[in-house]
Design a protein around this motif. Structure first.
Motif, PDB file in Angstrom:
ATOM      1  N   GLY A 174       4.343 -23.279  32.586  1.00  0.00           N
ATOM      2  CA  GLY A 174       5.588 -23.657  31.930  1.00  0.00           C
ATOM      3  C   GLY A 174       5.810 -22.873  30.657  1.00  0.00           C
ATOM      4  O   GLY A 174       6.946 -22.461  30.359  1.00  0.00           O
ATOM      5  N   SER A 205      10.689 -18.545  38.617  1.00  0.00           N
ATOM      6  CA  SER A 205      11.191 -19.917  38.650  1.00  0.00           C
ATOM      7  C   SER A 205      11.783 -20.244  40.019  1.00  0.00           C
ATOM      8  O   SER A 205      11.564 -21.336  40.563  1.00  0.00           O
ATOM      9  CB  SER A 205      12.250 -20.124  37.555  1.00  0.00           C
ATOM     10  N   PHE A 250      10.649 -23.035  42.710  1.00  0.00           N
ATOM     11  CA  PHE A 250      11.629 -24.008  43.178  1.00  0.00           C
ATOM     12  C   PHE A 250      11.668 -24.073  44.704  1.00  0.00           C
ATOM     13  O   PHE A 250      11.862 -25.149  45.281  1.00  0.00           O
ATOM     14  CB  PHE A 250      13.012 -23.658  42.629  1.00  0.00           C
ATOM     15  N   PRO A 281       5.908 -28.423  41.176  1.00  0.00           N
ATOM     16  CA  PRO A 281       6.986 -27.726  40.470  1.00  0.00           C
ATOM     17  C   PRO A 281       7.762 -28.633  39.524  1.00  0.00           C
ATOM     18  O   PRO A 281       8.230 -28.184  38.477  1.00  0.00           O
ATOM     19  CB  PRO A 281       7.871 -27.209  41.607  1.00  0.00           C
ATOM     20  N   PHE A 310       8.526 -27.544  35.751  1.00  0.00           N
ATOM     21  CA  PHE A 310       9.868 -27.405  35.195  1.00  0.00           C
ATOM     22  C   PHE A 310      10.090 -28.376  34.035  1.00  0.00           C
ATOM     23  O   PHE A 310      10.809 -28.061  33.073  1.00  0.00           O
ATOM     24  CB  PHE A 310      10.922 -27.630  36.275  1.00  0.00           C
ATOM     25  N   ARG A 319       8.389 -26.629  31.192  1.00  0.00           N
ATOM     26  CA  ARG A 319       9.158 -25.451  30.774  1.00  0.00           C
ATOM     27  C   ARG A 319      10.398 -25.849  29.972  1.00  0.00           C
ATOM     28  O   ARG A 319      10.708 -25.259  28.938  1.00  0.00           O
ATOM     29  CB  ARG A 319       9.575 -24.647  32.003  1.00  0.00           C
ATOM     30  N   ASN A 320      11.116 -26.862  30.464  1.00  0.00           N
ATOM     31  CA  ASN A 320      12.337 -27.288  29.778  1.00  0.00           C
ATOM     32  C   ASN A 320      12.034 -27.838  28.387  1.00  0.00           C
ATOM     33  O   ASN A 320      12.807 -27.638  27.443  1.00  0.00           O
ATOM     34  CB  ASN A 320      13.067 -28.339  30.608  1.00  0.00           C
TER      35      ASN A 320
END
Length: 296
Positions: free
Chosen positions: A101, A116, A120, A157, A161, A164-165
């Motif tokens: 991430g 990414s 996904f 994932p 994510f 990462r966000n």
């Protein structure tokens, strides 16, 4: 003017009282089933079959817990195995997820959007059970403790994510200033960003810990030796043995086999550690889930 303020104040007080009543009702709806499970785990089998699940059982017994923790029972050993795979697997999975991430949140990483998209795609398509099993056998992840850790180690994932966000929500100037001061990528990731990301780290830690704690599928597919069975698998076997014993006994003796109370007791045994862990992570869990879901 005073009347308007007084009316507004009363309205706020009324809304607070109403919200408090709603929260109390919601808490009751959550706690009441847990109370029923706990209290009826101490009920006799005959009492449950006769009266169903009661607020206060007609007769109390420890037979269900004796069925779990009998002399020579593998339950304690399986508890240790489950704790081991949960702690080790969760720690490694969290580090891998965080590093991935952090990398994808780095604007200087080339092809980060392509990576990414690659991750996904794995949420949409699945290779299937047979390739997964064959890969585990080729990697010698069979009938050993690593078979309970590594196949579930690859991060999901969703967790990646989420991480990462959250990291993308941290001002990039912090990373730039650290680089100017001569900090390397690992120093930035683990000494600067990691403490800031404690809410999302706590969130994915809870997700991974729940997954490892409740995982019984790997034991069924990849283990032959009962010496390595985790807690969920052992309780499933005991439940199967009790059900078979009840089917083999005659009607007059069948009520002595604690199948129903055993279900309640096994639920208490399995959820106990998670219930004790969650309050310590609740504050971080809520914050990390909300921020990580809306940013980026």
């Amino acid at each position: 003017m005073n009347a308007a303020r007084l009316g507004k104040k009363r309205g706020e007080q009324l809304s607070q009282v109403l919200m408090g009543l709603i929260l109390i009702l919601f808490a009751f709806c959550c706690l009441f089933p847990m109370y029923l499970v706990l209290i009826n785990s101490f009920a006799t089998e005959a009492s449950i079959l006769k009266n169903g699940y009661q607020l206060i059982p007609e007769q109390f017994s420890l037979e269900a817990y004796k069925s779990i923790f009998y002399a020579g029972s593998p339950t304690l050993k399986s508890y240790g195995i489950t704790i081991l795979i949960t702690v080790v697997g969760t720690a490694i999975a969290v580090v891998i997820t965080y590093m991935c991430g952090f990398s994808l949140a780095n604007e200087n990483l080339k092809y980060r959007n392509g990576f990414s998209l690659f991750f996904f795609i794995t949420t949409v398509f699945n290779s299937g059970l047979v390739p997964w099993y064959l890969i585990c056998r080729v990697l010698h992840l069979y009938n050993n403790i690593w078979a309970l850790i590594i196949p579930s180690l690859i991060f999901t994932p969703f967790n990646m994510f989420l991480t990462r966000n959250f990291i993308k929500g941290v001002p990039s100037s912090l990373m730039d200033s650290a680089r100017i001061d001569g900090a390397g990528e690992l120093t930035i990731a683990f000494r600067i960003y990691f403490p800031i990301c404690s809410p999302v780290i706590a969130t994915i830690t809870l997700f991974y810990a729940l997954g490892y704690w409740n995982n019984w599928f790997n034991a069924i597919m990849l283990l032959d030796s009962s010496e390595l069975y985790p807690l969920q698998m052992i309780l499933f076997k005991i439940q199967s043995d009790l059900s078979m014993l009840k089917d083999l006994t005659n009607v007059g003796l069948s009520n002595t086999v604690p199948t129903e109370s055993f279900k309640m007791a096994s639920a208490i045994v399995t959820i106990g550690p998670i219930v004790l862990l969650y309050p310590f992570l609740q504050r971080y869990f809520t914050e990390g889930l909300i921020i990580g879901a809306v940013k980026g």
